[in-house]
Design a protein around this motif. Structure first.
Motif, mmCIF file in Angstrom:
data_model
loop_
_atom_site.group_PDB
_atom_site.id
_atom_site.type_symbol
_atom_site.label_atom_id
_atom_site.label_comp_id
_atom_site.label_asym_id
_atom_site.label_seq_id
_atom_site.Cartn_x
_atom_site.Cartn_y
_atom_site.Cartn_z
ATOM 1 N N ALA A 151 0.796 -1.220 0.000
ATOM 2 C CA ALA A 151 0.000 0.000 0.000
ATOM 3 C C ALA A 151 0.831 1.273 0.000
ATOM 4 O O ALA A 151 0.319 2.334 -0.372
ATOM 5 N N ARG A 152 2.077 1.184 0.432
ATOM 6 C CA ARG A 152 2.903 2.393 0.542
ATOM 7 C C ARG A 152 4.142 2.367 -0.345
ATOM 8 O O ARG A 152 4.834 3.380 -0.444
ATOM 9 N N TRP A 156 1.862 0.067 -5.147
ATOM 10 C CA TRP A 156 0.916 1.188 -5.228
ATOM 11 C C TRP A 156 1.433 2.260 -6.182
ATOM 12 O O TRP A 156 0.686 2.773 -7.019
ATOM 13 N N ASN A 157 2.694 2.590 -6.065
ATOM 14 C CA ASN A 157 3.252 3.658 -6.896
ATOM 15 C C ASN A 157 3.133 3.330 -8.384
ATOM 16 O O ASN A 157 2.697 4.172 -9.185
ATOM 17 N N VAL A 160 -1.036 2.186 -9.287
ATOM 18 C CA VAL A 160 -2.052 3.225 -9.137
ATOM 19 C C VAL A 160 -1.551 4.568 -9.645
ATOM 20 O O VAL A 160 -2.157 5.187 -10.530
ATOM 21 N N GLN A 191 -5.232 5.838 -0.438
ATOM 22 C CA GLN A 191 -4.082 5.031 -0.056
ATOM 23 C C GLN A 191 -4.122 4.680 1.429
ATOM 24 O O GLN A 191 -3.861 3.532 1.822
ATOM 25 N N VAL A 194 -6.889 2.024 2.015
ATOM 26 C CA VAL A 194 -6.464 0.695 1.565
ATOM 27 C C VAL A 194 -5.478 0.093 2.561
ATOM 28 O O VAL A 194 -5.574 -1.090 2.924
ATOM 29 N N HIS A 195 -4.532 0.908 3.005
ATOM 30 C CA HIS A 195 -3.551 0.416 3.976
ATOM 31 C C HIS A 195 -4.235 -0.017 5.271
ATOM 32 O O HIS A 195 -3.933 -1.079 5.826
#
Length: 324
Positions: A151-152, A156-157, A160, A191, A194-195
């Motif tokens: 998620a971080r 994700w990067n 998304v 974000q 989701v995390h």
């Protein structure tokens, strides 16, 4: 242990009642956690007492240490914060170990069906399952690190930010290429949500894994974890609904007490307000401990209703573990 029909009637209020009805258990856990939390507080208090004594007017720094004080004591504050950070890391490990021990105690009480309200079965269960639950604890930490990376981090990067939104890799941190601040706020909020959901799922998985190990007297944390993950995948709503209901109870009480604490802190002026803030903080701590026990009570009912037992006798029903 309740039969299958009873296990299907999973009640959030029933789980709360089951945990609240054992004040010796949650009161003892609260006392241990309070004692551990008092260690860094005592360190800070001792330093402040020696630093402030006979150097400042009475109550001059009561509500706020002030910018001048922080500047004058910046070197000592830096050293103290470094020492407190190390002590906090050690205490965090102790808190997690206490959580693993308490899980065995709660589950033993709920699975054996004992009417005893004392600490003996709780302590015996905590000692019996601690080794197995410590392995689940390690697995939970690894999974939390993994979902945080999902998620971080790079997934994700690239999926998304880069894939859906077309953000160049050089702008993943600041998101200055997005059209508006509102879009940036929405992306960062999504974000965070989701995390948080992934972390909640991992924590629920840990509860069900420990419950399965205790219910079937399993030895393999890995096998119990895989079986719990399969149960969550097959029955997500039935598995997670009781925990979600207990979470709403937790949020409601913590929000109310936090609002009261904020109102009192805004007009703090004496020892009385400090004492009230201390009481409110300990009520939150005790309430969260009770809810922890309630979550295990709900996890027992869910696991008993949905889990497929291994091909061996039920250790609680046939006397292989302590009777009711």
């Amino acid at each position: 242990m309740a039969d299958s029909a009873d296990a299907r009637r999973i009640s959030v209020l029933g789980a709360l009642q089951a945990a609240l009805s054992r004040p010796a258990v949650w009161g003892s856990v609260w006392a241990v956690e309070f004692a551990l939390a008092a260690i860094p507080a005592t360190i800070w208090f001792g330093w402040l007492q020696s630093t402030v004594d006979h150097r400042y007017a009475p109550d001059e720094l009561f509500g706020d240490l002030g910018t001048v004080f922080r500047f004058d004591q910046r070197a000592e504050l830096g050293q103290l914060e470094s020492s407190a950070a190390l002590a906090s890391a050690v205490l965090a490990l102790l808190f997690m170990a206490l959580g693993a021990f308490a899980a065995g105690g709660w589950l033993t009480l709920f699975l054996s069906g004992t009417r005893e309200r004392g600490l003996r079965p709780f302590l015996a269960g905590g000692a019996r399952f601690f080794g197995r639950f410590a392995r689940v604890w390690v697995g939970t930490l690894l999974l939390l690190a993994f979902v945080s990376w999902l998620a971080r981090g790079a997934p994700w990067n690239h999926a998304v930010l880069g894939g859906l939104l077309g953000v160049p890799s050089s702008d993943f941190e600041r998101l200055e290429t997005l059209s508006s601040e509102e879009t940036v706020f929405f992306v960062r909020g999504a974000q965070a949500v989701v995390h948080a959901l992934l972390v909640a799922l991992v924590l629920a998985w840990g509860d069900f894994t420990r419950t399965r190990l205790a219910l079937f007297d399993g030895r393999s944390a890995l096998w119990a974890g895989l079986a719990s993950a399969a149960m969550l995948a097959r029955h997500p709503l039935r598995s997670l609904a009781p925990g979600a209901g207990l979470f709403l109870f937790e949020v409601a009480v913590v929000t109310l007490l936090g609002w009261l604490a904020h109102r009192i802190e805004a007009r703090i002026g004496g020892v009385g307000e400090v004492a009230v803030l201390l009481v409110l903080g300990q009520l939150v701590l005790a309430w969260r401990i009770v809810l922890r026990g309630a979550r295990y009570h709900a996890a027992v009912a869910v696991t008993h209703a949905l889990a497929r037992p291994p091909a061996k006798p039920d250790p609680w029903r046939f006397g292989l573990l302590p009777p009711r």
